[in-house]
Design a protein around this motif. Structure first.
Motif, PDB file in Angstrom:
ATOM      1  N   ILE A 215       0.810  -1.212   0.000  1.00 16.46           N
ATOM      2  CA  ILE A 215       0.000   0.000   0.000  1.00 16.46           C
ATOM      3  C   ILE A 215       0.846   1.266   0.000  1.00 16.46           C
ATOM      4  O   ILE A 215       0.364   2.338  -0.398  1.00 16.46           O
ATOM      5  CB  ILE A 215      -0.966   0.030   1.202  1.00 16.46           C
ATOM      6  CG1 ILE A 215      -0.204  -0.021   2.534  1.00 16.46           C
ATOM      7  CG2 ILE A 215      -1.979  -1.101   1.107  1.00 16.46           C
ATOM      8  CD1 ILE A 215      -1.096   0.191   3.761  1.00 16.46           C
ATOM      9  N   ASP A 216       2.114   1.181   0.428  1.00 13.95           N
ATOM     10  CA  ASP A 216       2.976   2.362   0.450  1.00 13.95           C
ATOM     11  C   ASP A 216       3.864   2.455  -0.792  1.00 13.95           C
ATOM     12  O   ASP A 216       4.715   3.346  -0.882  1.00 13.95           O
ATOM     13  CB  ASP A 216       3.860   2.356   1.702  1.00 13.95           C
ATOM     14  CG  ASP A 216       3.061   2.668   2.960  1.00 13.95           C
ATOM     15  OD1 ASP A 216       1.846   2.925   2.853  1.00 13.95           O
ATOM     16  OD2 ASP A 216       3.655   2.636   4.066  1.00 13.95           O
ATOM     17  N   ASP A 217       3.655   1.549  -1.728  1.00 15.25           N
ATOM     18  CA  ASP A 217       4.395   1.549  -2.997  1.00 15.25           C
ATOM     19  C   ASP A 217       3.430   1.048  -4.070  1.00 15.25           C
ATOM     20  O   ASP A 217       3.644  -0.007  -4.664  1.00 15.25           O
ATOM     21  CB  ASP A 217       5.619   0.637  -2.874  1.00 15.25           C
ATOM     22  CG  ASP A 217       6.647   0.902  -3.948  1.00 15.25           C
ATOM     23  OD1 ASP A 217       6.431   1.822  -4.763  1.00 15.25           O
ATOM     24  OD2 ASP A 217       7.663   0.181  -3.981  1.00 15.25           O
ATOM     25  N   PRO A 218       2.351   1.808  -4.306  1.00 19.59           N
ATOM     26  CA  PRO A 218       1.193   1.271  -5.024  1.00 19.59           C
ATOM     27  C   PRO A 218       1.236   1.355  -6.538  1.00 19.59           C
ATOM     28  O   PRO A 218       0.305   0.899  -7.200  1.00 19.59           O
ATOM     29  CB  PRO A 218       0.050   2.136  -4.486  1.00 19.59           C
ATOM     30  CG  PRO A 218       0.694   3.459  -4.223  1.00 19.59           C
ATOM     31  CD  PRO A 218       2.085   3.149  -3.751  1.00 19.59           C
ATOM     32  N   VAL A 219       2.298   1.931  -7.100  1.00 16.33           N
ATOM     33  CA  VAL A 219       2.360   2.102  -8.549  1.00 16.33           C
ATOM     34  C   VAL A 219       2.856   0.834  -9.232  1.00 16.33           C
ATOM     35  O   VAL A 219       3.806   0.203  -8.778  1.00 16.33           O
ATOM     36  CB  VAL A 219       3.264   3.295  -8.917  1.00 16.33           C
ATOM     37  CG1 VAL A 219       3.567   3.323 -10.412  1.00 16.33           C
ATOM     38  CG2 VAL A 219       2.598   4.596  -8.495  1.00 16.33           C
ATOM     39  N   SER A 220       2.196   0.467 -10.315  1.00 14.10           N
ATOM     40  CA  SER A 220       2.622  -0.669 -11.138  1.00 14.10           C
ATOM     41  C   SER A 220       3.164  -0.139 -12.461  1.00 14.10           C
ATOM     42  O   SER A 220       2.552   0.703 -13.106  1.00 14.10           O
ATOM     43  CB  SER A 220       1.427  -1.594 -11.411  1.00 14.10           C
ATOM     44  OG  SER A 220       1.760  -2.592 -12.346  1.00 14.10           O
ATOM     45  N   GLY A 221       4.328  -0.634 -12.869  1.00 13.40           N
ATOM     46  CA  GLY A 221       4.900  -0.182 -14.139  1.00 13.40           C
ATOM     47  C   GLY A 221       5.494   1.201 -14.062  1.00 13.40           C
ATOM     48  O   GLY A 221       5.392   1.979 -15.007  1.00 13.40           O
ATOM     49  N   GLY A 222       6.118   1.504 -12.952  1.00 13.44           N
ATOM     50  CA  GLY A 222       6.732   2.817 -12.812  1.00 13.44           C
ATOM     51  C   GLY A 222       7.118   3.079 -11.370  1.00 13.44           C
ATOM     52  O   GLY A 222       7.021   2.208 -10.509  1.00 13.44           O
ATOM     53  N   ASP A 223       7.532   4.319 -11.106  1.00 11.83           N
ATOM     54  CA  ASP A 223       8.008   4.723  -9.792  1.00 11.83           C
ATOM     55  C   ASP A 223       6.984   5.644  -9.149  1.00 11.83           C
ATOM     56  O   ASP A 223       6.541   6.623  -9.764  1.00 11.83           O
ATOM     57  CB  ASP A 223       9.344   5.455  -9.948  1.00 11.83           C
ATOM     58  CG  ASP A 223      10.006   5.780  -8.620  1.00 11.83           C
ATOM     59  OD1 ASP A 223       9.321   5.708  -7.584  1.00 11.83           O
ATOM     60  OD2 ASP A 223      11.198   6.126  -8.631  1.00 11.83           O
ATOM     61  N   THR A 224       6.604   5.350  -7.919  1.00  7.10           N
ATOM     62  CA  THR A 224       5.643   6.188  -7.214  1.00  7.10           C
ATOM     63  C   THR A 224       6.106   7.640  -7.168  1.00  7.10           C
ATOM     64  O   THR A 224       5.286   8.564  -7.260  1.00  7.10           O
ATOM     65  CB  THR A 224       5.435   5.662  -5.775  1.00  7.10           C
ATOM     66  OG1 THR A 224       4.945   4.319  -5.834  1.00  7.10           O
ATOM     67  CG2 THR A 224       4.437   6.520  -5.012  1.00  7.10           C
ATOM     68  N   GLN A 225       7.401   7.852  -7.040  1.00  9.95           N
ATOM     69  CA  GLN A 225       7.926   9.216  -6.952  1.00  9.95           C
ATOM     70  C   GLN A 225       7.751  10.006  -8.248  1.00  9.95           C
ATOM     71  O   GLN A 225       7.876  11.235  -8.247  1.00  9.95           O
ATOM     72  CB  GLN A 225       9.413   9.178  -6.565  1.00  9.95           C
ATOM     73  CG  GLN A 225       9.672   8.492  -5.237  1.00  9.95           C
ATOM     74  CD  GLN A 225       8.823   9.043  -4.117  1.00  9.95           C
ATOM     75  OE1 GLN A 225       8.757  10.251  -3.936  1.00  9.95           O
ATOM     76  NE2 GLN A 225       8.166   8.176  -3.367  1.00  9.95           N
TER      77      GLN A 225
END
Length: 253
Positions: free
Chosen positions: A121-131
């Motif tokens: 839940i604290d790194d929720p992006v798929s196929g990329g960087d949350t930042q």
């Protein structure tokens, strides 16, 4: 254009032409002053400046709580970065949900059910960087906002899942619509496939809630770097495609 900086909601420069994907797809009539105001909001978002006036803090965090629970990667948090609505008023922005038919891992997901149930839940992006996604990155760049995100997630899990509300509501709705599905001559799946999809979705959501409780408590890793499969909630024999997929035309959310 999917994946471009403006649909990532990044600040590029002050030229409205640099945001053509946003302005050419606007659902309302927009003026030059509207464009200037939105660009200024994106500039503040990218720099983390004056966030309380730039983002509807509570609304956006609650949006991402539900969004990250249902794992809709055909969206802003997916690899294609599309299928979302951005709403702005007086320089303050929020997200509007749209197009969730391929949620619960139904969008080009190569992960198994157990991996998806335990998706961080604290790194929720798929196929990329949350930042690289400014509209969600700010939540994890500030301890106060991360704590608020966790608090809202705790409320969500407590009120809707651990209370028994979800199971009661889910069973009522599925019982109500089942006879109509069975008799529908235009349905895009068999009634047996519908029954399997219903039971799979029910179990998936309950397991997802259990995993998120573990992530909030710290017994399950909440980021891609801290997650350990030895601590995962086991999704057993659940098949994500039983809830629908892009390939078979069934709907996943």
């Amino acid at each position: 254009r999917m994946g471009s900086d403006d649909v990532l909601l990044k600040y590029i420069d002050d030229d409205p032409e640099s945001y053509s994907n946003i302005f050419e797809n606007a659902k309302t009539d927009i003026s030059d002053s509207d464009k200037v105001r939105l660009i200024e909001a994106l500039k503040k978002l990218s720099s983390g400046e004056d966030l309380t006036n730039t983002v509807d803090i509570e609304t956006v965090i609650r949006y991402f709580v539900v969004h990250n629970f249902v794992l809709n990667f055909d969206s802003y948090t997916g690899g294609m970065i599309h299928n979302y609505y951005l709403y702005e008023e007086d320089g303050q922005m929020q997200m509007i949900p749209w197009d969730y038919n391929l949620a619960f891992g139904g969008f080009q997901s190569s992960e198994d059910a157990t991996s998806l149930v335990n998706y961080p839940i604290d790194d929720p992006v798929s196929g990329g960087d949350t930042q690289e996604r400014p509209m969600i990155a700010w939540i994890f760049e500030n301890a106060e906002y991360t704590e608020l995100y966790h608090r809202y997630f705790d409320e969500f899990i407590t009120e809707y899942f651990e209370s028994g509300y979800f199971e009661e509501m889910f069973d009522q709705v599925s019982t109500m619509i089942a006879p109509y599905v069975e008799k529908d001559p235009t349905k895009f799946c068999t009634y047996e496939e519908f029954e399997t999809a219903v039971s799979t979705l029910r179990e998936f959501c309950l397991l997802r809630a259990e995993s998120i409780r573990g992530q909030l408590d710290g017994t399950i890793g909440a980021t891609s770097k801290t997650r350990n499969s030895d601590t995962f909630i086991d999704a057993g024999d659940l098949q994500i495609t039983d809830m629908g997929s892009m390939d078979n035309g069934m709907k996943g959310g």
